[in-house]
Design an enzyme around this catalytic site. Structure first.
Site, mmCIF file in Angstrom:
data_model
loop_
_atom_site.group_PDB
_atom_site.id
_atom_site.type_symbol
_atom_site.label_atom_id
_atom_site.label_comp_id
_atom_site.label_asym_id
_atom_site.label_seq_id
_atom_site.Cartn_x
_atom_site.Cartn_y
_atom_site.Cartn_z
ATOM 1 N N GLU A 164 141.215 37.166 62.914
ATOM 2 C CA GLU A 164 140.264 38.163 63.414
ATOM 3 C C GLU A 164 140.793 38.919 64.638
ATOM 4 O O GLU A 164 140.145 38.990 65.688
ATOM 5 C CB GLU A 164 138.897 37.510 63.676
ATOM 6 C CG GLU A 164 138.356 36.890 62.386
ATOM 7 C CD GLU A 164 137.063 36.107 62.539
ATOM 8 O OE1 GLU A 164 136.496 36.074 63.640
ATOM 9 O OE2 GLU A 164 136.621 35.528 61.547
ATOM 10 N N ASN A 205 144.424 36.602 59.023
ATOM 11 C CA ASN A 205 143.162 36.512 58.291
ATOM 12 C C ASN A 205 142.104 37.354 59.011
ATOM 13 O O ASN A 205 142.055 37.364 60.249
ATOM 14 C CB ASN A 205 142.760 35.018 58.321
ATOM 15 C CG ASN A 205 141.605 34.658 57.425
ATOM 16 O OD1 ASN A 205 141.558 35.073 56.270
ATOM 17 N ND2 ASN A 205 140.671 33.871 57.946
ATOM 18 N N HIS A 241 133.378 37.836 53.319
ATOM 19 C CA HIS A 241 131.960 37.488 53.531
ATOM 20 C C HIS A 241 131.160 38.713 53.079
ATOM 21 O O HIS A 241 130.969 39.659 53.842
ATOM 22 C CB HIS A 241 131.709 37.157 55.002
ATOM 23 C CG HIS A 241 132.406 35.910 55.426
ATOM 24 N ND1 HIS A 241 132.052 34.670 54.936
ATOM 25 C CD2 HIS A 241 133.449 35.697 56.260
ATOM 26 C CE1 HIS A 241 132.840 33.743 55.463
ATOM 27 N NE2 HIS A 241 133.701 34.348 56.269
ATOM 28 N N GLU A 269 137.538 33.310 52.336
ATOM 29 C CA GLU A 269 136.252 32.778 52.820
ATOM 30 C C GLU A 269 135.095 33.386 52.032
ATOM 31 O O GLU A 269 134.074 33.790 52.604
ATOM 32 C CB GLU A 269 136.082 33.079 54.323
ATOM 33 C CG GLU A 269 137.219 32.560 55.185
ATOM 34 C CD GLU A 269 136.987 32.715 56.687
ATOM 35 O OE1 GLU A 269 135.861 33.033 57.108
ATOM 36 O OE2 GLU A 269 137.967 32.513 57.438
ATOM 37 N N ASP A 271 131.884 34.418 50.257
ATOM 38 C CA ASP A 271 130.476 34.135 49.977
ATOM 39 C C ASP A 271 129.780 35.479 49.780
ATOM 40 O O ASP A 271 130.287 36.518 50.197
ATOM 41 C CB ASP A 271 129.787 33.256 51.045
ATOM 42 C CG ASP A 271 130.010 33.703 52.479
ATOM 43 O OD1 ASP A 271 130.243 34.906 52.716
ATOM 44 O OD2 ASP A 271 129.930 32.831 53.381
#
Ligand code: 9MR
Length: 469
Positions: A164, A205, A241, A269, A271
């Site tokens: 990030e 990432n 996400h 990651e 979702d």
């Protein structure tokens, strides 16, 4: 850019993983894998990995750990490999949680995804507020990486080295590392990780870099620059996400442009959240959209796997951070699989509903023939979820599957374009699953608005009636 993929694959006892190989370079799919009944079996058949974030505190729940081991061949430390856990005060390292995950993975022939070495968040205040100068902070960062990556050298398949690093507009986030050391901290971190564990693949990432946008452009410019400087970077982690009905339209092409630089891309990651409480219609759309995202990975040369961020809705970070939203995972609060689970399994070429418990010793149909399974995987008062899988005798490039639906109407579908006229249902391939080799299977799923029981209908492929498998 083969020289970039310089790291030896971390090899697992069962040889189950194709770590280091992307699906594009994987062996032809064994037809038996098309009967795959778990995510990991199905993913192995496609030459990709499928992972989950693991919450250390839940590993002693046998249902949770059973799903983690049976369904996934990659595990990411959700929290226990973050700086605040590993080095809460200077020089004091706490490896217990990380060791538990590494042991769990080794027992279950899984790769470990290390998350994360350098991040502005979950960073202890002795680092973030320590008042160090550039030289001191750089040394602290390098020491942390050297200790941690060195400690698990050989046990970790991939490290998120820097997490990030960007603002939404593509500029660099003003973390303590950026403001104190400068942008150089990123290259320094990768070089330290490479020295500590030459076998791990090293990734950067971030979130909101799924589509082509200012932030992913910033990431693209950074990795191009790192590559041109010879910095040892292997992969870009695209967190994903995502929000229901807002899957970025440019996601696949954006992943491809990173892969075209010679880097692996990984969905790290995943979702897909929605407003809660959920309902059947939105859960069905979620299934479609999970399948779509997995399909993007399969369609991109160089996408080596997909990791979901948590197993069940009850474990998910979403409700804490986005009140009123959730239901973002593949299993529900009670650890029962949701339509999204079937959506992912089907996208990976697996067969929902338990696969073939009594495999036919010669399961391949003759050229020109097809064999079909039509399985109602769940049924309730006013609805059902159906998965259809067809094994083809001869290779097809584009397919149309037809059948009569004895009860109700199709309300949503995944991994095919499904239309209905009266009781006749027609399912057509999408762009990413048009080609099916001889002896291989296509599969798709749909939801209806009827829970009525009925006899399995006759399924046809491109106008030819299939035998029931
Ligand atoms: O899922 C993690 C949650 O348990 C932690 O409280 C949170 C703290 O920031 O981090 C969550 O995981 C994040 C991951 O480490 C980095 N990308 C975003 C994830 C969701 O916030």
């Amino acid at each position: 850019m083969l020289s970039l993929v310089r790291r030896a694959a971390v090899v697992f006892a069962a040889g189950a993983l194709l770590s280091g190989a992307t699906h594009a370079g994987a062996q032809a799919q064994d037809p038996s894998t098309t009967q795959a009944a778990t995510l990991r079996e199905a993913a192995e058949g496609q030459g990709v990995f499928v992972g989950t974030a693991v919450n250390d505190g839940r590993l002693n729940d046998s249902r949770y750990s059973g799903i983690a081991s049976d369904e996934f061949n990659s595990v990411t430390a959700e929290n226990v490999m973050k700086w605040e856990t590993l080095q809460p005060s200077r020089g004091q390292f706490n490896y217990a949680g990380g060791d538990r995950l590494v042991d769990f993975a080794q027992q279950n022939d899984q790769q470990v995804w290390g998350h994360t070495l350098v991040w502005h968040s979950q960073l202890p205040s002795w680092v973030s507020n320590g008042g160090f100068n550039a030289t001191q902070l750089n040394q602290i960062m390098v020491d942390h990486i050297t200790d941690v990556a060195g400690r698990w050298a050989g046990d970790i398949a991939y490290w998120d080295v820097v997490n990030e690093a960007f603002n939404e507009d593509g500029t660099f986030r003003q973390s303590v590392f950026q403001t104190t050391i400068g942008q150089q901290y990123i290259a320094n971190a990768f070089r330290a990780a490479d020295a500590a564990d030459p076998n791990a693949k090293l990734c950067i990432n971030d979130y909101n870099i799924e589509g082509d946008n200012a932030k992913s452009d910033g990431m693209y410019a950074l990795v191009q620059s790192l590559l041109s400087q010879g910095v040892p970077i292997d992969c870009v982690g695209i967190q994903s996400h995502l929000i229901l009905d807002q899957i970025p339209g440019t996601m696949q092409q954006n992943m491809q442009r990173f892969a075209d630089l010679g880097l692996e891309v990984v969905i790290t990651e995943l979702d897909i959240r929605m407003n809660t409480p959920s309902d059947a219609t939105r859960l069905a759309r979620q299934a479609t959209q999970f399948g779509q995202v997995v399909g993007y990975c399969l369609a991109v040369d160089g996408c080596s796997g997909v990791t979901v961020w948590g197993i069940s809705d009850a474990d998910s970070w979403i409700p804490d951070v986005f009140p009123g939203q959730g239901a973002a995972c593949l299993w529900d609060d009670n650890l029962n699989p949701k339509p999204a689970y079937d959506g992912v399994l089907t996208a990976l070429g697996g067969t929902p509903g338990g696969g073939d418990p009594d495999p036919d010793p010669d399961p391949d149909p003759e050229p020109g023939d097809c064999r079909a399974t039509y399985q109602v995987t769940s049924r309730w008062n006013n609805g059902s979820v159906v998965n259809v899988s067809v094994t083809v005798g001869a290779a097809v490039n584009g397919w149309t599957v037809g059948f009569g639906l004895p009860a109700g109407s199709v309300t949503s579908s995944w991994n095919a374009d499904v239309t209905q006229s009266g009781t006749n249902v027609t399912a057509r391939n999408l762009s990413y699953n048009a080609n099916v080799g001889a002896g291989q299977s296509l599969s798709f799923g749909f939801q209806t608005n009827s829970g009525t029981q009925y006899a399995t209908p006759q399924v046809s492929l491109n106008g030819t009636a299939c035998t029931a498998a």
